[in-house]
Design an enzyme around this catalytic site. Structure first.
Site, PDB file in Angstrom:
ATOM      1  N   GLY A 185      -4.919 -12.336 -24.289  1.00  0.00           N
ATOM      2  CA  GLY A 185      -5.505 -10.993 -24.417  1.00  0.00           C
ATOM      3  C   GLY A 185      -6.988 -10.951 -24.076  1.00  0.00           C
ATOM      4  O   GLY A 185      -7.669 -11.982 -24.049  1.00  0.00           O
TER       5      GLY A 185
ATOM      6  N   ARG B 163     -12.013  -5.336 -28.168  1.00  0.00           N
ATOM      7  CA  ARG B 163     -12.743  -4.779 -29.308  1.00  0.00           C
ATOM      8  C   ARG B 163     -13.952  -5.621 -29.717  1.00  0.00           C
ATOM      9  O   ARG B 163     -14.735  -5.248 -30.565  1.00  0.00           O
ATOM     10  CB  ARG B 163     -11.781  -4.625 -30.506  1.00  0.00           C
ATOM     11  CG  ARG B 163     -10.792  -3.507 -30.330  1.00  0.00           C
ATOM     12  CD  ARG B 163      -9.594  -3.639 -31.257  1.00  0.00           C
ATOM     13  NE  ARG B 163      -8.602  -4.585 -30.780  1.00  0.00           N
ATOM     14  CZ  ARG B 163      -7.438  -4.843 -31.378  1.00  0.00           C
ATOM     15  NH1 ARG B 163      -7.132  -4.237 -32.498  1.00  0.00           N
ATOM     16  NH2 ARG B 163      -6.584  -5.712 -30.859  1.00  0.00           N
TER      17      ARG B 163
END
Ligand code: UD1
Ligand code: MG
Length: 463
Positions: A13, A17
């Protein structure tokens, strides 16, 4: 019959964030990287349960960096590439595509690279639960004080399903039992169901959580310690995870007889080794591969990196020690700076505002105040006075200073390197030495004093 277990660590990933320029698996966490923790936990799980298997990291985003770090640290680790980050279910598909042995293991562990507090204990519990109840899949769940961001566990009996935050209704959002993202699943069950997962959700991703369904032979296993399953998606969570890891490390050391006076303000990296009967005072940081031997005291505010400290030594307040070695019964600091390559013998004294670099000091050497010792070899029983300097750098190259054993070096002396001072010699205070001194010699190199009687009044203004 002993089962075989394959393990996949989802690490492809983006870590969007984080807003930080580092692939998430390589974020620092107590001297290691985030991804080291699931790897070490899995290795311990295999070892302690006498199981064989393979650990595969599913990589994608910044794959080169992640793989080069893991490859160097764990030569037996396997990699599977997820070309596009289409979701956690797609990451698991990539695992089966990338590792041809994956489908042959009885069970498959799925663990995320961003949950560093899960240990071998939780992996073993999940494994035992799956075996004893013959479940097709077990998901580690927990009650979250603030469940925001986690997938919610919706139980039915038998079976359960998971609803992701984005897709949850207000009613579902009230559920506090959440998915940790850590699973143990029969490989056969995965292979039968993985390709049925679609992207029919608010994120448009393939959710691994859609593997679990009501009325199937799958179950959540609820753990009661929320903090263990903490996922790191933001820098605030990274700091929280670091604090939790620090607590685990410090408690472990205290159980082994290391007295940490103020564990909340003492950072000891995961791989640091400390023997029993060591005391560490507040605000100290011990980093990397540091080793501290029994009976040693590390006083307030010291920073020690990749160094070895022998037995019964004292590191006095606010000293900084980097890639150095200190023997037994020596005293360092306060305010000493041992730069890389300093080797200090037994019963030495390195006092306040002393800096050493790439120097070897044999046993019983004293450098008590305000000195710089660089690129030097100092024999045993040498006393170096206050304000001593090795002038080791001529602007282009570094040169060596050698001082033989038993010599006395007076205060405020400079050694212009390269220079060789013999054993049991005596250098007078205030000398700038630029020629070698033979064994047993006395050397003085300073301007002659001139004293003029009654002349002071010329320079002292009358009131
Ligand atoms: C996931 C779970 C959620 C759970 C939470 C626990 C899903 C859909 N959701 O959400 O139910 O409560 O973990 O922390 O699984 N990854 C890939 N490839 C991808 C996407 C992600 O390898 O395409 C990896 C990431 O690097 C990460 C892990 O999978 O290590 C989890 O992804 P992340 O985006 O953090 O999922 P969460 O939103 O936390
Ligand atoms: Mg996550």
């Amino acid at each position: 019959m002993t089962k075989t277990v394959g393990a996949s660590i989802l690490a492809a990933g983006k870590g969007t964030r984080l807003n930080f320029d580092c692939p998430k698996p390589l974020l620092p966490a107590l001297g290691l990287k985030l991804i080291d923790y699931p790897v070490l936990a899995l290795k311990n799980f295999y070892k302690n349960n006498g199981l064989s298997g393979e650990i595969t990291a599913v990589t994608g985003f910044e794959k080169e960096q992640v793989e080069s770090y893991l490859g160097e640290s764990y030569p037996d680790i396997k990699f599977a590439l997820q070309k596009e980050q289409l979701g956690t279910a797609d990451a698991l598909k990539s695992y089966f595509k990338g590792n041809s042995n994956a489908k042959d293991f009885d069970y498959t562990i799925v663990i995320c690279a961003d949950t560093p507090l899960i240990s071998e204990v939780e992996i073993s519990s999940l494994y035992k639960e799956a075996i004893s109840k013959n479940l097709d899949a077990v998901v580690a769940s927990f009650e979250a004080i603030n469940p925001t961001g986690y997938g919610r566990i919706v139980r039915s009996n038998p079976g359960f399903h998971i609803v992701e935050e984005k897709d949850a209704s207000d009613e579902i959002k009230k559920i506090t039992e959440v998915n940790s993202g850590f699973y143990l699943i029969k490989t056969k069950y995965i292979l039968e169901n993985l390709n049925n997962i679609d992207t029919n959700n608010k994120s448009g991703e393939f959710y691994l959580t859609d593997l679990f369904k009501d009325n199937l032979n799958v179950a959540p296993m609820k753990f009661d310690n929320e903090s263990i399953f903490m996922g790191v998606n933001t820098l605030a969570q990274l700091s929280k995870a670091n604090f939790a890891l620090r607590k685990i490390k410090n408690i472990q050391l205290m159980n082994e007889g290391v007295y940490i006076v103020d564990p909340n303000h003492t950072q000891i990296d995961w791989n640091v080794e400390i023997e029993s009967n060591v005391t560490i005072h507040q605000n100290c940081s011990l980093y990397g591969s540091t080793k501290v031997s029994s009976g040693t005291q590390i006083m307030q505010g010291c920073v020690i990196e990749n160094s070895f400290i022998g037995k019964n030594s004292t590191i006095k307040p606010y000293s900084h020690i980097e890639s150095s070695k200190i023997g037994n019964s020596s005293s360092i600091g306060p305010f000493a700076h041992l730069r890389p390559g300093s080797e200090i013998g037994d019963s030495c004294k390195i006092g306040n505002f002393v800096e050493t670099k790439k120097s070897k000091l044999e046993n019983n050497v004293s450098v008590s105040h305000l000195s710089y010792v660089g690129d030097a070899e100092v024999g045993s029983n040498v006393n170096i006075g206050c304000g001593f300097i090795t002038c080791n750098y001529d602007g282009a190259n570094k040169h060596k200073t050698i001082i033989g054993p038993g010599s006395f070096i007076g205060s405020d002396t400079q050694m212009i390197a390269p220079i060789n001072i013999g054993k049991e010699s005596y250098i007078a205070s205030g000398s700038t030495i630029n020629k070698d001194v033979p064994d047993g010699a006395f050397a003085i190199a300073r301007g002659k004093q001139v004293t003029k009687e009654d002349m002071a009044k010329r320079f002292i203004k009358k009131k």
